[in-house]
Design an enzyme around this catalytic site. Structure first.
Site, PDB file in Angstrom:
ATOM      1  N   GLU A 283       0.824  -1.204   0.000  1.00 24.38           N
ATOM      2  CA  GLU A 283       0.000   0.000   0.000  1.00 24.38           C
ATOM      3  C   GLU A 283       0.862   1.259   0.000  1.00 24.38           C
ATOM      4  OE1 GLU A 283      -3.982  -0.508   1.848  1.00 24.38           O
ATOM      5  OE2 GLU A 283      -3.270   1.044   3.194  1.00 24.38           O
ATOM      6  N   GLU A 286       2.079   1.673  -3.377  1.00 25.99           N
ATOM      7  CA  GLU A 286       0.971   2.128  -4.218  1.00 25.99           C
ATOM      8  C   GLU A 286       0.739   3.638  -4.037  1.00 25.99           C
ATOM      9  OE1 GLU A 286      -2.751   0.188  -3.412  1.00 25.99           O
ATOM     10  OE2 GLU A 286      -3.797   1.251  -5.026  1.00 25.99           O
ATOM     11  N   CYS A 310      -8.321  -2.070   4.308  1.00 26.66           N
ATOM     12  CA  CYS A 310      -8.160  -3.213   5.214  1.00 26.66           C
ATOM     13  C   CYS A 310      -9.462  -3.648   5.849  1.00 26.66           C
ATOM     14  CB  CYS A 310      -7.214  -2.871   6.358  1.00 26.66           C
ATOM     15  SG  CYS A 310      -5.705  -2.137   5.811  1.00 26.66           S
ATOM     16  N   SER A 330      -7.401   1.871  -2.245  1.00 22.66           N
ATOM     17  CA  SER A 330      -6.200   1.084  -2.536  1.00 22.66           C
ATOM     18  C   SER A 330      -6.627  -0.261  -3.106  1.00 22.66           C
ATOM     19  CB  SER A 330      -5.401   0.881  -1.253  1.00 22.66           C
ATOM     20  OG  SER A 330      -4.530  -0.211  -1.400  1.00 22.66           O
ATOM     21  N   LYS A 369     -15.360  -9.735   8.190  1.00 24.51           N
ATOM     22  CA  LYS A 369     -14.345 -10.597   7.576  1.00 24.51           C
ATOM     23  C   LYS A 369     -14.946 -11.917   7.103  1.00 24.51           C
ATOM     24  CE  LYS A 369     -10.505  -8.185   8.249  1.00 24.51           C
ATOM     25  NZ  LYS A 369      -9.786  -7.677   7.075  1.00 24.51           N
ATOM     26  N   GLU A 372     -16.236 -11.068   3.840  1.00 21.81           N
ATOM     27  CA  GLU A 372     -15.110 -10.837   2.946  1.00 21.81           C
ATOM     28  C   GLU A 372     -14.531 -12.168   2.439  1.00 21.81           C
ATOM     29  OE1 GLU A 372     -11.476  -9.345   4.691  1.00 21.81           O
ATOM     30  OE2 GLU A 372     -11.086  -8.060   2.961  1.00 21.81           O
ATOM     31  N   GLU A 377     -14.252 -12.255  -5.234  1.00 23.00           N
ATOM     32  CA  GLU A 377     -12.935 -11.691  -5.567  1.00 23.00           C
ATOM     33  C   GLU A 377     -11.818 -12.426  -4.829  1.00 23.00           C
ATOM     34  OE1 GLU A 377     -15.476  -9.900  -4.313  1.00 23.00           O
ATOM     35  OE2 GLU A 377     -15.806  -8.034  -5.421  1.00 23.00           O
ATOM     36  N   CYS A 526     -10.205  -1.798  14.731  1.00 27.17           N
ATOM     37  CA  CYS A 526     -10.518  -3.229  14.888  1.00 27.17           C
ATOM     38  C   CYS A 526     -10.672  -3.645  16.341  1.00 27.17           C
ATOM     39  CB  CYS A 526      -9.431  -4.075  14.255  1.00 27.17           C
ATOM     40  SG  CYS A 526      -9.160  -3.661  12.531  1.00 27.17           S
TER      41      CYS A 526
END
Lengths: 596, 387
Positions: A283, A286, A310, A330, A369, A372, A377, A526
């Site tokens: 990142e 990037e 994230c 990102s 998560k 996710e 993807e 988190c």
């Protein structure tokens, strides 16, 4: 100094600042008044009425959470009138509640159960209202289960979803006996704007909202001799798991957690922190690449500011609410998903294991998560990269099931490889942590010097303010980065989606300009995630935050680029940040979703 | 205790041509002077709760803020009440002038009529009256404009804070009080919410003065009031009567000769049995009413009456607070269970205690008054519920 109010509670005098509620005033006298709809993080609703108290001279009882103390009030918190009403209210709530406690996931951590126990509600006075309503449990979401038969309509979830998260996936519908907490037109949870953040779960007093748990599936995998089961643990888990297992908030239990995971039977106990460090490399590169393209090449197609990626709750939020800003995100996968892909590629190759025989588990402070991990993807290894996601709470259940006396465990260490971590990775668990970790690395990469903050602690990006801004001047850069000489890198950080919405609105409308923005879906980052131990409060989150930063300071390596395993993976496998292989395995794209 | 004989009066519907002159007169007075006039008149809110109107205006006038609002509560939803509809239909200008008067006194420039959804047929007439009067107000130098907002059919939106929530586009749920609307109401600004009939009374008091007004009614219940008379009666309709009469007088006038009970004040009011008619004063010293007077003769089953009210409340509770939401369901289920012998009759005593809890622990007036009908019917007609 505001005006002081003098009143008596249960005949004891107390003096409180003007604006203090009766409930808070009682706390000063060490009198606790039961509550259900009240929650420190939320606005006052005053609708469960469990906290009613008697105000001498008034016919009606007063909701102590909602009524401010006034001079000369005489309050009784346990009079016969109060007791009768409170008992009735608990009985009423139980009559519309599926009180099959022994079968409930929240058994033992339920505020209604506790209250019912306190009042020793034995025989049921009133008619059962649950059976006739034929409730069905909404299990459509991979993250959250909604069981209306256990709902007591306190609306904590509704307030959480709108006040803290600006999502409003849950709202009140119907009135009278039809009143309930509903999604948009009662659509199943996986079809609505729910970001799966799980903040509602953290605040649900009963078992009406819980995580989809995958405990049995994980046991199944562990005991399958043909499977190699790897487990990764997110940074914020280690500062909260203890709360479920006998410790006070703020206790760091990293070593004991690793020991417990090993005892549970995982074949390899690894650390998400490793891919957090890797995220910083990817990142950070990037960001610098985007800056170079925009500033040097004049490439107008580059979207700035760049947003962190994230937090999967945040990802789904931006997909629904600000799809026009998706190019700013990102392309890095989250650390969990980077780990998942690498486990079934890099790790599998090195260990000479067929990835189809691997099961990849992650322990996360997060319910989003779970969603996710099943995103289409997230299959770049050729398999589902992460098979099951467990919350901190689920891990605690497994530890208890296995009969492990957690507090007695000797500290243990993560397996190598993909088990090394830096302090920079640990602070991913707190709001501002990704930013701080990125700055530690990017600044050093560009200037060859450490960030100009005492002991590497970039304090301006820390703390619980909803939206934080900071800037860092870049001077005396290395030759490669001469285009950044004298530049002021402007960053912003938001935690909680309501704050994210404020920040995004400002950015979209051109009212704020930054280079890099960190967003975490949950309050505090988190460590306040939807998969963390219940209850949550500002105080508890503060304790966890302190633990996170203490963990960081206690580690020998505190910069992601100094993690030796990170250097190794680039040397052996990925070649370079943003390289071909990285693109293939560690980066992804997201797409717009409907607003409703 | 002071009582009055039943007597018909004619103030509210009497055609008036000089409302604007009355406003002009008030505008020459000190505002405090008129507030005192209103307080001295003893006028209490005509919606049913009976808060002293002058005091409400005083609190709103004293509340800090440049922007204030006046809201006319025309969400007439109490079962058996239909007098506000009559007022809005026959003398809308009196209501509008009352609102303007209030606006002038408390310092509000904007007023809203919160109109019951079922009363949409009144809109053309109201719009015309509003258009005419908005001009008249300007002519006498009164900056006050009125608009109409619509309810959506929820009974609870007659509760002033739920009404305000509804006007703000939110779910109609009562707020926590304090703060009261006089300090934090519509859009958080000081707001006076009064019933349709209350505004008309204010104009009348401004016209005839508090001395004249006080000649009507009793110590605790000054003035006159519209009654919506329905049920088993000889002449149902809307009547304007002086306050303070006994229920016996009322039944003698309107009953069909076989009156068993009267429900005073609608579903949220009290049921009075025949034996208590002579000793029951209609007013704040006895049983107050927002206007609903429902007469039952001996052919009626009081079980059915209560069942009907409870069904109404079970549905019309906003569902927000637990005593009201669940309590209503339990009261209804409870009487059905007793009737069906699934529960023994002492269960009614448990339900009476529950009704008491609902009275003291519910969040708003709706939940707090469900127990009124329940307790008074069970107390007086227990055998009809059980057998």
């Amino acid at each position: 100094m505001s005006k002081m109010i003098n009143l008596t509670i249960n005949n004891m005098p107390v003096s409180v600042e003007e604006g203090t509620t009766i409930l808070e005033a009682a706390k000063k006298l060490s009198i606790s008044i039961p509550t259900l709809c009240y929650h420190e993080d939320l606005c006052v609703a005053g609708n469960c009425r469990v906290c009613v108290v008697e105000l001498v001279g008034m016919r009606t009882l007063q909701a102590s959470c909602a009524v401010p103390a006034r001079d000369n009030m005489q309050i009784l918190t346990n009079s016969m009138k109060v007791r009768q009403a409170r008992r009735h209210i608990i009985e009423l709530l139980l009559s519309e509640h599926n009180a099959d406690c022994t079968k409930c996931y929240k058994n033992g951590n339920c505020e209604l159960q506790e209250l019912s126990n306190e009042y020793r509600i034995g025989n049921r006075l009133f008619a059962d209202l649950v059976t006739e309503k034929n409730y069905t449990i909404d299990q459509s979401s991979p993250s959250i289960m909604k069981d209306d038969s256990k709902c007591i309509r306190c609306q904590r979830c509704v307030r959480t979803c709108s006040e803290l998260q600006a999502v409003s996936a849950l709202a009140v519908s119907g009135k009278g006996n039809h009143m309930k907490i509903s999604s948009f037109y009662d659509h199943p949870m996986h079809e609505v704007v729910c970001t799966n953040c799980g903040q509602c779960i953290n605040r649900c007093p009963t078992g009406a909202l819980i995580e989809r748990n995958y405990i049995d599936e994980v046991w199944e995998a562990i005991y399958n001799p043909n499977k190699h089961v790897v487990v990764q643990t997110a940074p914020a888990v280690r500062v909260a798991l203890g709360e479920e297992l006998g410790y006070d908030p703020g206790e760091r239990v990293t070593g004991k957690m690793v020991a417990a995971l090993r005892r549970l039977g995982f074949d390899s106990v690894l650390d998400t922190d490793f891919t957090a460090d890797l995220t910083i490399m990817e990142e950070g590169t990037e960001l610098l690449t985007r800056l170079k393209k925009a500033l040097v090449d004049g490439d107008t197609s580059v979207s700035l500011p760049m947003f962190t990626s994230c937090s999967p709750g945040w990802i789904k939020f931006i997909e629904h609410m600000f799809p026009e800003l998706l190019p700013n995100l990102s392309t890095c996968k989250s650390p969990q998903q980077m780990f998942g892909t690498l486990a079934k590629t890099y790790y599998a190759q090195r260990k000479n294991i067929d990835p189809k025989d691997m099961v990849s588990i992650s322990i996360m402070p997060c319910t989003a998560k779970k969603f996710e991990s099943v995103r289409p993807e997230m299959r770049d290894s050729g398999f589902q990269d992460v098979d099951y996601v467990l919350t901190t709470r689920e891990l605690a259940i497994m530890i208890k099931q296995a009969g492990i006396n957690f507090m007695q465990l000797e500290d243990d260490k993560y397996d190598r490889f993909m088990g090394d971590s830096s302090g920079a990775a640990v602070i991913f668990g707190a709001t501002g942590g990704v930013m701080e970790a990125a700055l530690r690395t990017a600044y050093e990469l560009v200037t060859g010097r450490e960030v100009p903050f005492a002991n590497l602690n970039i304090t301006p990006v820390r703390g619980m303010e909803g939206v934080k801004e900071a800037s860092i001047k870049i001077e005396n850069v290395k030759a490669d980065w001469s285009f950044l000489e004298g530049a002021e890198l402007k960053v912003a950080i938001a935690h909680g989606l309501t704050n994210a919405k404020k920040l995004m609105t400002a950015i979209r409308d051109g009212k704020a300009s930054y280079h890099f923005v960190e967003v975490m879906a949950c309050p505090g980052g988190c460590l306040g995630g939807g998969g963390q131990p219940i209850p949550t409060s500002p105080e508890i989150r503060k304790k966890r935050t302190e633990a996170i930063y203490a963990e960081d300071e206690g580690l020998p390596i505190r910069k992601s680029h100094e993690n030796p395993e990170v250097a190794a993976i680039y040397a052996d496998f990925l070649s370079e940040p943003l390289g071909h292989k990285s693109h293939e395995l560690l980066h992804t794209h997201y797409k717009a979703r409907k607003r409703y | 205790m002071e009582t009055k004989k039943l007597s018909r009066v004619d103030y509210i519907f009497k055609p008036e041509t000089n409302c604007i002159d009355t406003l002009k007169k008030v505008m020459t007075m000190e505002k405090e002077e008129f507030i005192l006039e209103l307080i001295d008149s003893g006028l209490k809110g005509r919606g049913g709760a009976g808060f002293l109107t002058g005091l409400k205006w005083k609190l709103a006038a004293e509340a800090a803020g440049d922007v204030k609002y006046v809201i006319c509560n025309a969400d007439e939803g109490e079962p058996g009440t239909f007098k506000d509809r009559e007022i809005l239909d026959r003398v809308p200008y009196k209501v509008l002038c009352g609102m303007a008067l209030c606006g002038y006194i408390v310092g509000a420039r904007e007023g809203f009529i919160y109109l019951r959804a079922e009363y949409r047929f009144l809109v053309p007439k109201l719009r015309k009256a509003i258009a005419d009067l908005n001009v008249e107000f300007l002519k006498i130098g009164l900056t006050f404009s009125i608009d109409i907002r619509f309810g959506s059919g929820a009974y609870v939106c007659g509760e002033e804070t739920a009404l305000i929530e509804s006007m703000e586009g939110k779910r109609g749920e009562p707020r926590n009080k304090p703060p009261y609307p006089v300090t934090e109401g519509y859009l958080g600004k000081p707001t006076v919410v009064n019933n349709v009939e209350t505004f008309v009374n204010c104009v009348i008091i401004a016209g005839i003065g508090h001395q004249e007004y006080k000649k009507f009614g009793t110590d605790n219940s000054r003035g006159f009031k519209l009654f919506s008379v329905s049920g088993d009666c000889s002449k149902e309709g809307v009547y304007e009567l002086e306050l303070g009469m006994s229920l016996q007088d009322f039944v003698d006038e309107f009953g069909d000769g076989d009156t068993k009970a009267v429900q005073v004040g609608g579903a949220s009011g009290f049921c009075v049995p025949r034996k208590k008619f002579p000793d029951t004063i209609i007013g704040f010293e006895g049983i107050p009413t927002g206007g609903s007077m429902k007469i039952f003769n001996s052919s009626r089953s009081m079980y059915n009456v209560l069942h009907n009210y409870l069904e109404f409340f079970e549905e019309e509770s906003c569902g927000q607070c637990s005593p009201c939401r669940v309590g209503c369901q339990q009261l209804l289920k409870g009487i059905v269970a007793v009737k069906r012998r699934e529960k023994s009759s002492p269960y009614l005593d448990e339900l009476m205690k529950l009704a008491e809890t609902m009275k003291v622990a519910s969040k708003c007036g709706l939940g707090q008054s469900v127990g009124n009908a329940f307790v008074s019917i069970i107390e007086n007609f227990r055998e009809e519920i059980v057998y």
